[in-house]
Each structure stands twice: as C-alpha cells, then as structure tokens.
Enzyme design. Structure first.
Site, PDB file in Angstrom:
ATOM      1  N   GLY A  93      36.327  42.526  34.532  1.00  0.00           N
ATOM      2  CA  GLY A  93      35.545  41.358  34.961  1.00  0.00           C
ATOM      3  C   GLY A  93      35.210  40.459  33.787  1.00  0.00           C
ATOM      4  O   GLY A  93      34.440  39.505  33.911  1.00  0.00           O
ATOM      5  N   ASP A 128      37.527  30.757  34.971  1.00  0.00           N
ATOM      6  CA  ASP A 128      37.896  31.701  33.900  1.00  0.00           C
ATOM      7  C   ASP A 128      38.823  31.030  32.880  1.00  0.00           C
ATOM      8  O   ASP A 128      38.607  31.135  31.662  1.00  0.00           O
ATOM      9  CB  ASP A 128      38.628  32.927  34.473  1.00  0.00           C
ATOM     10  CG  ASP A 128      37.724  33.801  35.335  1.00  0.00           C
ATOM     11  OD1 ASP A 128      36.578  33.414  35.594  1.00  0.00           O
ATOM     12  OD2 ASP A 128      38.191  34.880  35.757  1.00  0.00           O
ATOM     13  N   ALA A 135      42.742  35.947  32.198  1.00  0.00           N
ATOM     14  CA  ALA A 135      42.653  34.525  31.825  1.00  0.00           C
ATOM     15  C   ALA A 135      42.964  34.362  30.337  1.00  0.00           C
ATOM     16  O   ALA A 135      43.683  33.441  29.936  1.00  0.00           O
ATOM     17  CB  ALA A 135      41.269  33.963  32.129  1.00  0.00           C
ATOM     18  N   PRO A 183      38.684  44.966  27.726  1.00  0.00           N
ATOM     19  CA  PRO A 183      39.169  45.964  28.680  1.00  0.00           C
ATOM     20  C   PRO A 183      39.743  45.278  29.922  1.00  0.00           C
ATOM     21  O   PRO A 183      39.119  44.357  30.461  1.00  0.00           O
ATOM     22  CB  PRO A 183      37.910  46.773  29.046  1.00  0.00           C
ATOM     23  CG  PRO A 183      36.861  46.388  28.061  1.00  0.00           C
ATOM     24  CD  PRO A 183      37.251  45.082  27.434  1.00  0.00           C
ATOM     25  N   GLY A 235      37.464  38.708  31.971  1.00  0.00           N
ATOM     26  CA  GLY A 235      38.414  37.605  31.781  1.00  0.00           C
ATOM     27  C   GLY A 235      39.629  37.942  30.949  1.00  0.00           C
ATOM     28  O   GLY A 235      40.191  37.050  30.302  1.00  0.00           O
ATOM     29  N   SER A 236      40.083  39.218  30.985  1.00  0.00           N
ATOM     30  CA  SER A 236      41.247  39.547  30.149  1.00  0.00           C
ATOM     31  C   SER A 236      42.504  38.848  30.649  1.00  0.00           C
ATOM     32  O   SER A 236      43.306  38.364  29.846  1.00  0.00           O
ATOM     33  CB  SER A 236      41.455  41.055  30.031  1.00  0.00           C
ATOM     34  OG  SER A 236      41.982  41.568  31.216  1.00  0.00           O
TER      35      SER A 236
HETATM   36  C1  MEV Z   1      36.512  35.918  38.744  1.00  0.00           C
HETATM   37  O1  MEV Z   1      36.237  36.039  37.349  1.00  0.00           O
HETATM   38  C2  MEV Z   1      35.719  34.801  39.342  1.00  0.00           C
HETATM   39  C3  MEV Z   1      35.926  34.597  40.848  1.00  0.00           C
HETATM   40  O2  MEV Z   1      35.004  33.557  41.216  1.00  0.00           O
HETATM   41  C4  MEV Z   1      37.340  34.181  41.175  1.00  0.00           C
HETATM   42  C5  MEV Z   1      37.689  32.787  40.677  1.00  0.00           C
HETATM   43  O3  MEV Z   1      36.793  31.978  40.452  1.00  0.00           O
HETATM   44  O4  MEV Z   1      38.900  32.528  40.578  1.00  0.00           O
HETATM   45  C6  MEV Z   1      35.571  35.827  41.641  1.00  0.00           C
END
Ligand code: MEV
Length: 319
Positions: free
Chosen positions: A84, A130, A89, A80, A86-87
C-alpha cells in the site's frame, strides 16, 4: 548505467474516493525504487527474460514510453511490494522516466500522464494519485477543481484530475505493515459495486472527499490534532466501504493514545496503516507488539530524479 529513482507514497486522505473523482492527498516518502536501462539484444529485467506476467508494469511502460531496440532493465527497490506504499507506481514512474530520458524526452507532466496510463492498463480502474505523487514528490492534492499551485491535469474519458503541489512540514508518521498482500484492482472494483448499489456508500465517498479538503487545510496549518481526527474518521469510512482488515484494526487500536490519529493507507484489505505521532518509538513498539512491521517514514520527499548511484538508500528503517 544512469539510475532514475522515484518515491513511494502514503495516502493521507481520500483513497478509493479519488477513483470517483473526489479529492485526495498523498505524501511522497523516503522509500524509493530506482530503474536504469541499456540497449541490448533482448528484453531482460534484472538479468531475467522480461515476461508480461511477472513484469507487468515495466512491460506496459515499454508500450507507453519506449520506441527503439530491446532493453536490459535494472530495478532496485526498498518499498515492500503489495504494502500500500506505492511500489508499483514507483517502479512505473522510474522506468517511464528512464525510457523518456533515453529518448531525450523527459518531462515531469509526460512522466505522470504515461505512468497513469500504465497503472490503468495493468490495474483496470485507477486514479492518478499514486503516479502523480511519485512523479512530483512533496505532497500532492488531486481534485476535480483546479486551484492554487496546480502542476498538471490528467484526463481519462470524461474525468479530469487536477494535481496540485502541497507543502508538508513537521509531520512524523509510522507505517504499520501487515505483510498481507492485497491487489488494488479487485478492491477498487468491490467499492465500485457497493457505490453503484448503495446510496449510503455514495454519501460516504462524498464525505471522504470533504475530509481530504479539510485535511489539506489542516496540513497547511500543521494542525496535528485536526489531521489526526480526520484520519480516524477517514479510516472508519474506509472500513464501512469494506476495504478494512481485522489486522489493520488491531494496529490502529494498538497505537491509540500514542498518536494523533491513524488509518489504513492505500487500497486496504491488508497492506499498511499509518499513524501521525510525536512518539515514533512508542508507536513502533505498539505496532510490533500487535505483530506488525513498523517503518518510520519521512514525508514530503523528492519526486522522480536522476541518481548517480546504482542502488537506492538501503533497506527501510524498521525498528
Ligand atoms: C491506491 O493506492 C489508491 C486507490 O485509491 C486506487 C487509485 O486511486 O488508483 C485505492
């Protein structure tokens, strides 16, 4: 069309602190994005004309990794977006891998470096946690010191991030997805403003870095009780840094008593939380009754790879 697939991730410890150079540990999950390409007479993504505004990561990947004629890109995802997990990335890593492979230049370290550059271009401030996890798979520790099982180093200005392989076994996680989309860039900026003006916030960032290193040890020892209590502490610190969300807290609360520990994962402000548990069904029910979407994930999965199949692996296993 050859398809390259790359996994999403959960950050077990250290999000946000890693942007300041502190250690963080992320685990690749069994949700993937796959990308393929064909030389064409114009740039398209899934049949639509490519536009920087809508295809920010793929457009930036072309700038970083492609030299040649226009491309027809196809992507398919079961992560999704804005969750959060990692889509972005995984889209970036699978596209960069497909582009480098087409030029006979595929190399994991190069995919990780170029994919980090793409995320930084699109998001602004970012760490390589990520993109390195999506490239390497398994578990990845990113830290300011080079240690055992080093895989590559990624630099940005004065900052060096050393990525290390981390083996993960016997851990079962449930993701609680809020459905609330939050952009990473503004959340990272808000933490930076706080840290620049508040000594207590600086101390919290350092403590999160210590938690990550203690967490790596606990993961190595498969010490679920210790991992869980470090997750709880990491969650409290992230909330104190202003990246929590009341809905995430409701899910965390709902899972108590059914898991070793739980925390938000990724940038926060919505997105998802994770719970480490031996009772996935119980945690799924708790997340559902709190109004969330539970997804059981396997961790320690393969990094970027060439898949023969056109499609990835069905939809997420929601319960
Ligand atoms: C995001 O998945 C992780 C963060 O630490 C940002 C990053 O590391 O680039 C919030």
């Amino acid at each position: 069309m050859a398809m390259w697939s790359a996994p999403g991730k959960i950050i077990l410890f250290g999000e946000h602190a890693v942007v300041f150079g502190e250690p963080a540990l992320a685990l690749a999950i069994d949700l993937r994005v796959s990308s393929g390409l064909q030389v064409s007479d114009r740039y398209t993504v899934n049949g639509h004309t490519m536009r920087r505004k809508y295809h920010a990561y793929i457009s930036a990947a072309l700038d970083e990794a492609w030299e040649g004629p226009p491309l027809k890109m196809n992507t398919d995802s079961n992560i999704p977006s804005g969750s959060g997990l990692g889509s972005s990335a995984a889209v970036t890593v699978s596209s960069v891998a497909a582009m480098l492979a087409e030029r006979n230049r595929f190399d994991h370290g190069d995919v990780a470096t170029k994919s980090f550059n793409v995320e930084r271009r699109v998001q602004g401030r970012a760490s390589p946690i990520d993109t390195s996890t999506s490239t390497h798979g398994h578990g990845v520790l990113v830290s300011p010191e080079k240690g055992d099982r080093h895989i590559w180093t990624i630099s940005s200005g004065p900052q060096d991030w050393h990525a290390h392989h981390c083996e993960v076994r016997g851990l079962e996680f449930v993701v609680g997805y809020t459905g609330i989309h939050a952009s990473t860039g503004p959340l990272v900026d808000s933490v930076r403003s706080l840290v620049e003006s508040d000594g207590e916030a600086k101390r919290m960032i350092r403590r999160i870095g210590e938690i990550s290193m203690e967490g790596v040890e606990a993961v190595r020892n498969a010490d679920k009780v210790r991992i869980g209590s470090l997750m709880d502490e990491n969650h409290r610190l992230l909330c104190a840094l202003g990246v929590g969300h009341p809905v995430l807290d409701e899910f965390v609360e709902a899972c108590k008593g059914r898991c070793y520990g739980s925390k938000l994962t990724g940038a926060g402000g919505g997105g998802s939380m994770i719970a480490l548990t031996d009772d996935a069904d119980g945690v799924c029910r708790a997340v559902s009754s709190a109004g969330g979407t539970p997804i059981v994930v396997k961790v320690g999965c393969d990094g970027v790879r060439l898949d023969r199949d056109r499609r990835v692996h069905g939809r997420p296993r929601k319960r």
